[in-house]
Design a protein around this motif. Sequence first.
Motif, PDB file in Angstrom:
ATOM      1  N   GLU A 141      -8.885   0.454 -16.160  1.00 49.86           N
ATOM      2  CA  GLU A 141      -7.708  -0.750 -16.087  1.00 49.86           C
ATOM      3  C   GLU A 141      -6.962  -0.349 -14.757  1.00 49.86           C
ATOM      4  OE1 GLU A 141      -7.413  -3.487 -17.068  1.00 49.86           O
ATOM      5  OE2 GLU A 141      -8.716  -3.479 -18.630  1.00 49.86           O
ATOM      6  N   LYS A 142      -6.735   0.782 -14.348  1.00 47.90           N
ATOM      7  CA  LYS A 142      -5.789   1.076 -13.219  1.00 47.90           C
ATOM      8  C   LYS A 142      -6.595   0.749 -11.989  1.00 47.90           C
ATOM      9  CE  LYS A 142      -2.347   4.011 -15.074  1.00 47.90           C
ATOM     10  NZ  LYS A 142      -2.028   5.305 -15.733  1.00 47.90           N
ATOM     11  N   ASP A 145      -6.777  -2.879 -11.879  1.00 51.18           N
ATOM     12  CA  ASP A 145      -5.420  -3.396 -11.176  1.00 51.18           C
ATOM     13  C   ASP A 145      -5.553  -3.042  -9.489  1.00 51.18           C
ATOM     14  OD1 ASP A 145      -2.551  -4.454 -11.404  1.00 51.18           O
ATOM     15  OD2 ASP A 145      -2.355  -2.222 -10.585  1.00 51.18           O
ATOM     16  N   PHE A 146      -6.025  -1.834  -9.257  1.00 48.44           N
ATOM     17  CA  PHE A 146      -5.765  -1.330  -7.859  1.00 48.44           C
ATOM     18  C   PHE A 146      -6.752  -2.394  -6.905  1.00 48.44           C
ATOM     19  CE2 PHE A 146      -7.458   1.305  -4.382  1.00 48.44           C
ATOM     20  CZ  PHE A 146      -6.099   1.743  -3.876  1.00 48.44           C
ATOM     21  N   ASP A 148      -7.608  -5.527  -7.631  1.00 50.20           N
ATOM     22  CA  ASP A 148      -7.202  -6.904  -7.838  1.00 50.20           C
ATOM     23  C   ASP A 148      -8.465  -7.655  -8.470  1.00 50.20           C
ATOM     24  OD1 ASP A 148      -5.056  -8.421  -7.830  1.00 50.20           O
ATOM     25  OD2 ASP A 148      -5.337  -9.090  -5.792  1.00 50.20           O
ATOM     26  N   ARG A 200      -8.414  -3.165   3.983  1.00 47.84           N
ATOM     27  CA  ARG A 200      -7.290  -2.844   3.269  1.00 47.84           C
ATOM     28  C   ARG A 200      -7.422  -1.958   1.781  1.00 47.84           C
ATOM     29  NH1 ARG A 200      -2.743  -2.610   5.357  1.00 47.84           N
ATOM     30  NH2 ARG A 200      -2.398  -0.957   4.055  1.00 47.84           N
ATOM     31  N   PHE A 201      -8.592  -2.142   1.154  1.00 51.99           N
ATOM     32  CA  PHE A 201      -8.908  -1.490  -0.142  1.00 51.99           C
ATOM     33  C   PHE A 201      -9.419   0.113   0.250  1.00 51.99           C
ATOM     34  CE2 PHE A 201      -9.384  -5.547  -2.261  1.00 51.99           C
ATOM     35  CZ  PHE A 201      -8.456  -5.284  -3.260  1.00 51.99           C
ATOM     36  N   ASP A 204      -6.294   1.959   1.761  1.00 54.37           N
ATOM     37  CA  ASP A 204      -5.425   2.176   0.263  1.00 54.37           C
ATOM     38  C   ASP A 204      -5.891   3.192  -0.726  1.00 54.37           C
ATOM     39  OD1 ASP A 204      -3.516   0.429   1.000  1.00 54.37           O
ATOM     40  OD2 ASP A 204      -4.036  -1.131  -0.707  1.00 54.37           O
ATOM     41  N   MET A 207      -5.188   6.420   1.174  1.00 56.57           N
ATOM     42  CA  MET A 207      -3.851   6.711   1.241  1.00 56.57           C
ATOM     43  C   MET A 207      -3.245   7.205  -0.190  1.00 56.57           C
ATOM     44  SD  MET A 207      -2.089   4.525   4.226  1.00 56.57           S
ATOM     45  CE  MET A 207      -0.777   4.251   3.177  1.00 56.57           C
ATOM     46  N   GLU A 208      -3.595   6.325  -1.132  1.00 61.81           N
ATOM     47  CA  GLU A 208      -2.985   6.531  -2.494  1.00 61.81           C
ATOM     48  C   GLU A 208      -3.523   7.708  -3.522  1.00 61.81           C
ATOM     49  OE1 GLU A 208      -0.901   4.157  -4.329  1.00 61.81           O
ATOM     50  OE2 GLU A 208      -0.319   3.781  -2.229  1.00 61.81           O
TER      51      GLU A 208
END
Lengths: 263, 653
Positions: A141-142, A145-146, A148, A200-201, A204, A207-208
């Motif tokens: 689920e995370k 969400d990440f 989208d 972008r993903f 991300d 980075m994340e």
Amino acid sequence: MTINGASSEILLKVEDVSLAFGGIKALDSVSFDTRKGEILAIIGPNGAGKSSMLNVINGFYHPQQGTITYKGQTRKQMRPYQAASQGIARTFQNIALFKGMSTLDNIMTGRNLKMKTNLFWQALYIGPARAEELKNREAVEKIIDFLDIQAIRQKAVGKLPYGLQKRVELGRALAAEPDLLLLDEPMAGMNSEEKEDMSRFIIDVNMEYGTTIILIEHDMSVVMDISDRVVVLDYGRHIADGEPHEIRANKEVIDAYLGVSHE
Amino acid sequence: MSDSDKQQDLDTFPKLLQHNATRFANVPSIREKEYGIWQTWTWAEAAEEIKAFANGLATHGFGRGDKLFIIGSNRPRMYWAMCAAQSLGGIPVPTYQDAVVEELTYVVDHAEVKYAIAEDQEQVDKLLQVNELGASIEMIIYDDSRGLGDYDAEYIFSFENIQASGVEFCNKSPTFFEDQIALGSGDDVAVLLYTSGTTGQPKGVILSHAGLIFGSERVATLESLTEKDSVMAYLPMAWVVDHFLCYTLAYCAAYCVCCPENQDTLLQDKKEIGPSFHFTSPRVLEAQRTDILTRMEDAAGIKRKLFNYFIDHASRVGISIHSGEKVSLIDRLLYFLGEIYAYGPLRNNLGYSKTRITWTAGEAIGPDMFDFYRSIGINLKQVYGQTEAGPFLTAHQSGGVRSDTVGVPLADVDVKIDEHGEVIFRSPGAFREYYKDPEATRKSKNADGWILTGDAGLFDHDGQLKIIDRIKDVGTMSNGSLFAPKFIENKLKFFAHILEVVTFGDQRDRVTALINIDLVAVGSWAERRNIAYASYQDLASRPEVYSMVQESIEQVNIDLSRDESLANSQITRFVILHKELDADDGELTRTRKVRRRIIHERYAELIEALYNPEISRIQVETDVVFEDGRKGIISGNLKIRDVKIFQTTQKTG
């Protein structure tokens, strides 16, 4: 683009790798290394050996010559499942998802290696298997969400537009919580808006989660924008590597791949 | 506690929060779907979150009169931030999340914003750009931290960070929050809402706590809303309707506000929640109905037949059954079967399975569509209002629901029509003034202190308000009677085969119309009748099509004749234009609104012919711009037809 938290520590070192199919040399003593936390792009014309390179890294092809050092361990041969268990995940040039299954289930399959309970408990869905399923569902689920993609959670993947399928595939790769992510043309066939989203993903994710990423891509503006370093292959040979601005100015690369305007 | 005591004690939203946190401590106040699961906060939990955030704001110097700029989609923390700001005597300024930097800059400057809360990186980036353009936001708080890891931390804080400093502060000054709330009074400014002005810059509407509580209580009573109800939070937070439904009314009625996962999952999330109270727009209703009907066209034969049979049955008896009229046993039984087979599942799929009341407003709604939804058991009601009214003025009462009216005034609200035909009102819920704009404030009221709505309207015989048009578009006919072009045009546009209508009548003795047919609808109608046609122009000139349009106009004329003040607006003649009105030719705006002035110029000759009874055919040539930019001329020989007009019917009963 700034160097996204890339350190000088080498995560993957490819040394003198050669791979031939019969008389065709797909890779001809290629060497380069990947630093931990960077986004490395492999570019080159068709048939340059880019996908073969990824297949060598994740153990699908076994090179006739050369070594690969991953996380300090040097090896000559490795099986794909061993690569997966050591934290290497990948996506494919042609989407390889389970078309009839939902987005959620597809990403869940990426958690396979994280599941410890046996088939018996899982079939009954009681005790430790249930707790494990819930824990893995949370991780999935995370990721949903990440990326989208909440709106397509329960949709069958085969019915989704291409750009979204690519995103689901990235989700499945992420579900394995990889240290090294191999992306084979993540933006092929996308329109410019989808490419922007995907870029972008990728940034991300880097980075994340601090994931090291090796990607193959043909769209030069994307490559120059998002990667920290670029490796150029041509007919199986390694002809250059360096930061994007160096590559753009490299004469050999321009001749082989980027092309020049003839005045 | 008597009613008057209650009024005095609970005169601000933070006080209502405390009240709800005590009496409904364990009742859900807000839900949000995250990671695929509905998360719930009770009133007591929400109060704790708000307290921590308010205390945190206070440690950063936020105090009475300060504005808190709010930009993002409907998230619990965004709503909590509103209440936190109000607790400290501050003023929330919610803003449209899709606003571009220039628009934001205007509002930030005008409202002298120093503190802002943004949903995510995208909105933070916009605020940073606003500051680069010279604004002076001193503090930005964000809800979702994704992608914000490496931002300059000096004046950017996370929501959690602010709450943490709030909790620490609370240990030192445990009663600060409560003391601050006690300082507030009903006359304080509750919120500053910027209206998206169609001309010029947006205006900041100031609404007070007392005013908003007044409006909310009237609506809560009217619709018997309690803590057992729920509503979906999906409209833009800057719109007064969202502020009212998801904040002020939610605090007054103590019902639960449900935030969807994101805009794309709204329909699915709504289906899961099944809100008991819902607000939607005619445009959404229209799109959903079209979607249902076209999808049923593709369903298997037997299903389609059953569906059509029951929908047809509902259209005959559904509304009567729901309004408790006398209906035969057999019809009731059939309706019951339809309920099991069609209406129930349909409502469930649209997320209306538990919805008691559905409000709609904003545009005219077609009678067909209105009846369709009501006949399958969706209790659709129309309401009317505007930001300045805080926000609702009229609403349909149960038992008095009609598609062409917007209901009767709410309790203690005065609404009347002035001598120009404009709707004017007086209400304790009305706005106080436009922020820093005394000139506009003065202009918004007439000499007796009534507030002007800018809408033309009239009351019908049973006291229901009808909104006709914007007052600036309403003209006068040469005999002195009212001419409301959009009102008449809308009535015609509700017919599927009519795409666009332009009526003429200002300073004339009778009304005429220019018609565009809908090529898709009329085309398929023609196909079914084996009427062959080559082009739009060809189809538009067919006598069969003329007859169909004439019939529709006559129906509208009958409708108009029922109303004395509109009876003179019956359409006497019409022509079907040989080309579609087109934005490329400047005849429509890009949002497909008719440009009357241009049409008057381009078709002057044709319009004169409409008023000359001796002309029944006219040759017209029009310049057009094709899609590829080439210019050309379309010419046609157009027929003009007369239409029957009807005598004013006397009022009955």
